[in-house]
Motif scaffolding. Structure first.
Motif, PDB file in Angstrom:
ATOM      1  N   HIS A 282       6.772   5.782  -4.332  1.00 31.37           N
ATOM      2  CA  HIS A 282       6.129   4.740  -5.146  1.00 31.37           C
ATOM      3  C   HIS A 282       6.908   4.453  -6.430  1.00 31.37           C
ATOM      4  O   HIS A 282       7.018   3.307  -6.847  1.00 31.37           O
ATOM      5  CB  HIS A 282       4.704   5.158  -5.507  1.00 31.37           C
TER       6      HIS A 282
ATOM      7  N   ASP B 184       1.219   1.585  -3.770  1.00 35.38           N
ATOM      8  CA  ASP B 184      -0.174   2.002  -3.970  1.00 35.38           C
ATOM      9  C   ASP B 184      -1.057   0.846  -4.446  1.00 35.38           C
ATOM     10  O   ASP B 184      -1.903   1.013  -5.315  1.00 35.38           O
ATOM     11  CB  ASP B 184      -0.248   3.188  -4.960  1.00 35.38           C
ATOM     12  N   SER B 185      -0.842  -0.328  -3.873  1.00 40.22           N
ATOM     13  CA  SER B 185      -1.679  -1.481  -4.214  1.00 40.22           C
ATOM     14  C   SER B 185      -2.608  -1.790  -3.048  1.00 40.22           C
ATOM     15  O   SER B 185      -2.146  -1.977  -1.917  1.00 40.22           O
ATOM     16  CB  SER B 185      -0.792  -2.694  -4.504  1.00 40.22           C
ATOM     17  N   ASP B 186      -3.910  -1.866  -3.317  1.00 38.81           N
ATOM     18  CA  ASP B 186      -4.865  -2.208  -2.258  1.00 38.81           C
ATOM     19  C   ASP B 186      -4.716  -3.670  -1.857  1.00 38.81           C
ATOM     20  O   ASP B 186      -5.020  -4.056  -0.737  1.00 38.81           O
ATOM     21  CB  ASP B 186      -6.301  -1.950  -2.739  1.00 38.81           C
TER      22      ASP B 186
ATOM     23  N   LEU C   9       0.822  -1.209   0.000  1.00 37.26           N
ATOM     24  CA  LEU C   9       0.000   0.000   0.000  1.00 37.26           C
ATOM     25  C   LEU C   9       0.860   1.265   0.000  1.00 37.26           C
ATOM     26  O   LEU C   9       0.712   2.129  -0.865  1.00 37.26           O
ATOM     27  CB  LEU C   9      -0.946   0.012   1.213  1.00 37.26           C
ATOM     28  N   LEU C  10       1.778   1.372   0.966  1.00 36.73           N
ATOM     29  CA  LEU C  10       2.469   2.658   1.163  1.00 36.73           C
ATOM     30  C   LEU C  10       3.558   2.912   0.118  1.00 36.73           C
ATOM     31  O   LEU C  10       3.870   4.055  -0.180  1.00 36.73           O
ATOM     32  CB  LEU C  10       3.068   2.737   2.566  1.00 36.73           C
TER      33      LEU C  10
END
Lengths: 143, 428
Positions: free
Chosen positions: B174, B77-79, B73-74
């Motif tokens: 990212h 940026d993948s849920d 995520l951090l």
């Protein structure tokens, strides 16, 4: 009611609309915003105290620390992201920030959006085609 | 946008889900920039997000100590929680949240210590080199001229672009994370030769000498040119690396400068014409004593002459700077009311230990610290109201991130303030 259409370059896909919040000053991620509320906190900023949450944010671009995208990602996760973004100056911070904010975004418009769009206008941003549709309310003073 | 067959295959999952996601993120980022293609890189310097308390609060509670979930995520940026494979490129870690040994002195709480341990173990497993410095170029990662890099720290990017002729934009958490997994970065900005040419001329009309002068000139010009490429003329002689380390860090703090030229000094500026490469200077800026004084006047956040905390080593200090400070501290004792912390890379600390500098610091009551930084790691002694530093960048950030009134001066003035407890410095 006046409708103006601008054409530009798509940055992030999607379509969204909302009330415009316009500033001629760049926005800082680290030390510039409250990433829980979307409020501008930078001391010398003209939008200080105002939140971009749910608004179509119209601004020149990003400035400051390379953590810009991380701060705007946090804004999104806190539910305080703008509805869409319209900006003028493409930088790595701005582009990556728009991608991780995951809202429709456009740039390189055929007229300067900072001249055309005023805070309070209703703006639809189509991040698939790069089209921005601005609806200006009738102003009683005729301006 | 053009993608090679290999890039398309990675996007389609030929190298697994995590690298497919990294490629997808990279392609969306490249499109957002308006890049036409990607370029190969085998030199990535980035930050691993999630060592400071609070940053993981955006994750569900049961995922906050799952490093795959945190990094997905951090940093990507993948849920979805991806199984993060080893890095594909040479990848180097920037600043960490604490000194790996002196965290107690730094007042770091147990929660942060735990997060740092988890992040460290993750880096070890994935091959993310634990340099933990904002100056990778001081500790072995010196790119070659023309080498395409994906570096994040602005003071390091301006250094390798301008002084070495390597090619990088200031990346984010990212984009560096994705680059480390796929070895690609958008071919855009300072990767493209035309964009590296000068845009603004700076005529230096004052003998810029010490590190503070260089820092102030950088701060002034950064404010004036913002994201552009200044070309400096009128510099006599060759300055040294420490001075230019501070110079670039300042320009990247007050503005967004990622590349500059000094005619006769930096590799892409043998002459003024070559530096501009056919561009016409959009503006000519004069820099003299008045401009130096104006830049200094912008740092007026401190009022109290009682100094509680002296911060040196921003960007991380060199051996030469450690030797200078150790010499000033030799046989002295810091004021009972003042702390002095100097931040350096860990491998430079190893040599400082061997040279006896670390002992000199300890005998004086000062510390040589590694891995971390006051403003970014948010570490300081207790109850600091007023700080002093020899770095424009640190003086730019300390009032904002730590709330300290901050004096700016030369290294010598800062060490004297730590010994006497009083600020008596200023622009000389």
């Amino acid at each position: 009611m006046t409708v103006i259409i601008l054409k530009g370059r798509p940055v992030v896909e999607g379509v969204a609309e909302g009330e415009a919040l316009v500033t001629r000053q760049t926005i800082s991620g680290f030390g510039g915003i409250n990433n829980q509320t979307g409020e501008i906190t930078e001391v010398r900023h003209e939008l200080r105290g105002k939140s971009f949450k749910g608004k179509v944010l119209v601004f020149p671009g990003a400035k400051g620390s390379s953590g810009w995208a991380s701060h705007f990602q946090t804004v999104r996760l806190a539910g305080a992201a703008p509805a869409a973004m319209i900006f003028n100056i493409t930088t790595t911070k701005m582009a990556l920030g728009a991608v991780v904010t995951r809202v429709p975004a456009v740039t390189d418009l055929d007229q300067d959006p900072l001249d055309v769009i005023e805070t309070g206008d209703w703006v639809k941003v189509d991040g698939n085609t790069g089209t921005v549709t601005i609806t200006k309310p009738d102003r009683k003073d005729g301006a | 946008m053009f993608l090679t067959d290999e890039e398309k295959a990675v996007l389609d999952g030929s190298e697994g889900e995590a690298r497919a996601h990294a490629m997808d993120l990279m392609v969306r980022y490249a499109k957002a920039l308006g890049a036409e293609r990607l370029v190969e890189t085998n030199n990535v310097c980035g930050g691993v997000v999630g060592s400071l308390p609070g940053r993981r609060d955006v994750l569900p509670e049961d995922k906050r100590h799952d490093m795959n979930a945190v990094y997905s995520l951090l940093n990507l940026d993948s849920d979805k929680t991806l199984d993060i494979p080893p890095v594909k490129t040479n990848t180097y870690r920037l600043i960490e949240a604490m000194d790996a040994d002196l965290y107690d002195v730094q007042g770091v709480g147990e929660e942060t210590q735990r997060l740092v341990r988890e992040t460290t173990a993750f880096c070890q497993k994935s091959g993310y080199q634990l340099c933990n410095t904002c100056t990778p170029y001081q500790v072995g990662n010196v790119p070659l001229f023309g080498e395409h890099c994906a570096w994040m720290e602005s003071s390091a990017v301006i250094y390798i672009n301008s002084l070495i002729g390597a090619r990088s934009n200031v990346e984010g958490a990212h984009s560096t994370a994705a680059a480390s997994l796929i070895g690609k970065i958008p071919y855009w900005g300072y990767h493209i030769p035309e964009n590296r040419r000068g845009t603004h001329l700076v005529e230096v009309e004052y003998p810029i000498d010490n590190m503070l002068d260089w820092g102030l000139m950088g701060y002034y010009v950064g404010e004036k040119v913002q994201e552009n490429v200044p070309v400096f003329t009128g510099i006599s002689g060759v300055p040294n690396a420490n001075k230019l380390k501070h110079f670039g860090a300042s320009m990247a703090s007050s503005g967004g400068v990622e590349m500059y030229h000094i005619v006769g000094v930096t590799p892409e500026a043998p002459t003024r014409d070559v530096a501009f490469g056919g561009n016409r200077a959009q503006e000519t800026i004069r820099f003299g004593r008045a401009e130096l004084e104006e830049a200094y006047s912008w740092f007026s956040t401190a009022k109290d002459t009682d100094v509680d905390f002296v911060v040196l080593g921003c960007p991380h200090g060199s051996l030469e700077q450690v030797r200078l400070v150790a010499g000033l501290l030799e046989g002295k004792r810091l004021s009972a009311n003042t702390d002095l912390w100097m931040f350096i890379p860990r491998s430079i600390k190893a040599i400082a230990d061997r040279m006896g500098y670390t002992d000199t610091f300890r005998k004086a009551g000062a510390y040589l610290m590694t891995d971390s930084c006051a403003a970014l790691s948010k570490v300081s002694p207790k109850d600091v109201k007023t700080a002093a530093t020899d770095s424009c960048k640190q003086a730019h950030y300390l009032p904002a991130t730590m709330g300290f009134g901050t004096w700016l001066g030369s290294t010598e003035q800062c060490v004297n303030a730590a010994i006497s407890g009083k600020w008596t410095g200023g622009l000389e």
